[in-house]
Design an enzyme around this catalytic site. Structure first.
Site, PDB file in Angstrom:
ATOM      1  CB  SER A   1      -1.786  -3.424   1.008  1.00  0.00           C
ATOM      2  OG  SER A   1      -2.741  -3.025   2.717  1.00  0.00           O
ATOM      3  N   GLY A   2       0.933  -2.252   3.750  1.00  0.00           N
ATOM      4  CA  GLY A   2       0.695  -0.927   4.336  1.00  0.00           C
ATOM      5  C   GLY A   2       2.379  -0.438   4.120  1.00  0.00           C
ATOM      6  CG  PHE A   3       4.216   3.051   5.525  1.00  0.00           C
ATOM      7  CD1 PHE A   3       4.091   4.119   4.256  1.00  0.00           C
ATOM      8  CD2 PHE A   3       3.435   3.526   6.280  1.00  0.00           C
ATOM      9  CE1 PHE A   3       3.583   5.359   4.836  1.00  0.00           C
ATOM     10  CE2 PHE A   3       2.721   4.478   6.749  1.00  0.00           C
ATOM     11  CZ  PHE A   3       2.740   5.297   6.510  1.00  0.00           C
ATOM     12  N   GLY A   4       5.407  -1.373   3.948  1.00  0.00           N
ATOM     13  CA  GLY A   4       6.684  -1.907   3.611  1.00  0.00           C
ATOM     14  C   GLY A   4       5.851  -3.118   2.957  1.00  0.00           C
TER      15      GLY A   4
ATOM     16  CD  GLU B   1       0.993  12.642  16.765  1.00  0.00           C
ATOM     17  OE1 GLU B   1       2.513  13.251  15.913  1.00  0.00           O
ATOM     18  OE2 GLU B   1       0.881  11.226  16.415  1.00  0.00           O
TER      19      GLU B   1
ATOM     20  CB  ALA C   1       6.662   4.705   8.243  1.00  0.00           C
ATOM     21  CD  GLN C   2      11.693   6.934   6.085  1.00  0.00           C
ATOM     22  OE1 GLN C   2      12.276   6.394   4.564  1.00  0.00           O
ATOM     23  NE2 GLN C   2      10.637   7.615   5.444  1.00  0.00           N
TER      24      GLN C   2
END
Length: 491
Positions: free
Chosen positions: A15-18, A178, A327-328
């Site tokens: 259920s991630g970005f992909g 970060e 992510a992209q």
């Protein structure tokens, strides 16, 4: 869900970005889509560090998957961690609390992502959590804010609390940079008026990496700029430093010259390295497709498995053209796979081989400080920071989450507050207690009295760790007093 087994069945793992973008891309297709995921939410992983440092709540970066897909009539969601894929029978087996579910497919999109890599030293995870899940972020939030509380208690007794006020982040990639920057802001700005016995501005934040520069993918110029910005914040950047051991009270580091030294620190955060989901090995064993060192599987140029055109693998799990684990890559790969499935059903020609369009990379260091690499542009400072805010705001799922995230950013970056500072003992000790159960969480529901036993185990674990910590505090205090008496005697 509308549709029957007569329609083409697509199973999406993750259920991630992909997983999410692959499912949504099939919204208008004459297919039934079943998403199988081990969590009930879609996680915006790049902002996990802001949950860990009290800027955002977990709900703002992890909205419910069912809510996101509620208007997509051809999609359903099954909770469960996929434990097996049978390419011959075209089935996916998932489990939740030990209970298996078998789901059949005609087409499969595997977007199971990656986990933290400790480079063969998985025992480090007990004392240096990674940052790949909401559980990780909440545990780290408890550890970070808890460290200041322990330091306050110890300082009030006259104890040496340097090890409580030393925070070590392992890994100088975007996540590590970060995280280190935000801990420094917490100590030097957010918490500076909140304690009476300690001065939080004296806290040490150490960023370690075996690499020779900060942010290696960003190039030497931006890496040097990020290093300087971190040092201006008070972060100690130690490069060429390899972690060789980690325990409850600190870690050992081997420098480039072979010198081994120890850093005393109760709060360690692991942000170095990733490894692909173990499903990659399952697929490799059945297809013969090779795996790289990170466990990523080699795929065809159209993202399918060799000999199995019905199976697409996307995102962090693939080894193709040195694609980065961002992510992209997952988003674009999932959309490509969905379109290919639809083309086949419509008897259209196959697409050209998958080509990744690099939209750039960004990393925030602290408020008003960031670096960005977009094409040939290299940006730093406030402009890069504003770009970072805009891009991440766009990719947060849901209008209400974007709005609340924007408000929290205003409070944290323009002011000095952190609205999400709530921590509990369960956040800190829950993972350790579950790992002591042979079957994990499944043991809590599989036998009578398991719940009571688990509560007792959690309490025992918490008490043992607190007692051990108190004993060590007392030992260090005694050693300090003996040193004082010895010095007086010598005088």
């Amino acid at each position: 869900m509308a549709g029957t087994q007569d329609r083409h069945q697509v199973v999406v793992i993750g259920s991630g970005f992909g997983g999410l973008f692959g499912t949504k891309a099939l919204k208008r297709g004459d297919v039934d889509v079943t998403m199988v995921a081990k969590t009930t939410h879609h996680l915006f992983q790049p902002l996990l560090y802001q949950v860990a440092t009290g800027i955002l709540s977990q709900g703002e970066i992890a909205p419910p998957t069912r809510e996101i897909l509620s208007t997509q009539k051809n999609a359903r969601v099954i909770l469960g961690e996929v434990t097996d894929i049978d390419l011959e029978s075209r089935t996916v087996t998932s489990q939740v609390l030990g209970r298996p579910t078998v789901t059949s497919y005609d087409s499969l999109i595997v977007a199971a992502g990656a986990s933290q890599s400790y480079f063969g030293n998985d025992q480090f995870a007990e004392f240096a959590p990674g940052m790949k899940s909401i559980d990780d972020a909440l545990e780290l939030r408890g550890r970070i804010f808890g460290a200041f509380e322990w330091a306050e208690l110890g300082a009030a007794r006259g104890d040496n609390v340097d090890h409580h006020l030393t925070f070590v982040v392992v890994g100088a990639g975007p996540t590590g940079v970060e995280m280190a920057g935000q801990i420094a802001e917490l100590a030097h700005r957010t918490l500076k008026r909140d304690f009476r016995s300690i001065n939080t501005r004296e806290a040490r934040v150490i960023l370690l990496d075996a690499a020779p520069q900060v942010l290696p993918p960003f190039g030497a110029r931006l890496g040097a700029k990020a290093k300087k910005e971190l040092e201006d914040l008070g972060v100690e950047v130690q490069l060429g430093a390899m972690v060789t051991d980690v325990d409850e009270r600190g870690l050992e580091v081997k420098d480039r010259d072979g010198t081994v030294r120890r850093i005393e620190s109760m709060t360690k955060i692991w942000a170095a390295g990733v490894q692909a989901n173990p499903l990659g090995r399952t697929l490799s064993e059945q297809t013969g497709a090779p795996l790289d060192r990170a466990g990523r599987i080699s795929v065809n140029p159209d993202l399918t498995l060799p000999g199995h055109p019905e199976v697409f693998v996307v995102g962090d799990m693939i080894s193709l053209d040195n694609l980065p684990g961002v992510a992209q890559v997952a988003i674009q790969g999932a959309k490509y796979a969905a379109k290919e499935i639809q083309n086949r059903l419509d008897d259209k020609a196959p697409q050209e081989p998958f080509h990744y369009f690099d939209k750039g990379s960004m990393a925030i260091i602290s408020r008003f400080r960031a670096v960005a690499m977009v094409g040939k542009l290299r940006l730093t400072g406030v402009i890069a920071w504003l770009m970072w805010l805009a891009v991440h705001l766009v990719y947060i799922t849901g209008f209400k989450n974007r709005l609340t995230a924007l408000l929290h950013w205003a409070v944290s970056f323009l002011g000095r507050g952190r609205s999400e500072r709530t921590t509990t003992e369960q956040q800190i000790f829950g993972r350790a207690a579950l790992e002591r159960l042979k079957g994990g969480a499944a043991d809590l529901v599989s036998r009578p009295g398991a719940y009571e036993a688990s509560r007792e185990l959690l309490e025992t674990t918490r008490r043992a760790e607190l007692e051990a910590q108190a004993a060590e505090e007392a030992r260090l205090s005694d050693e300090g007093m003996r040193g004082v008496h010895s010095e007086k005697a010598s005088r």
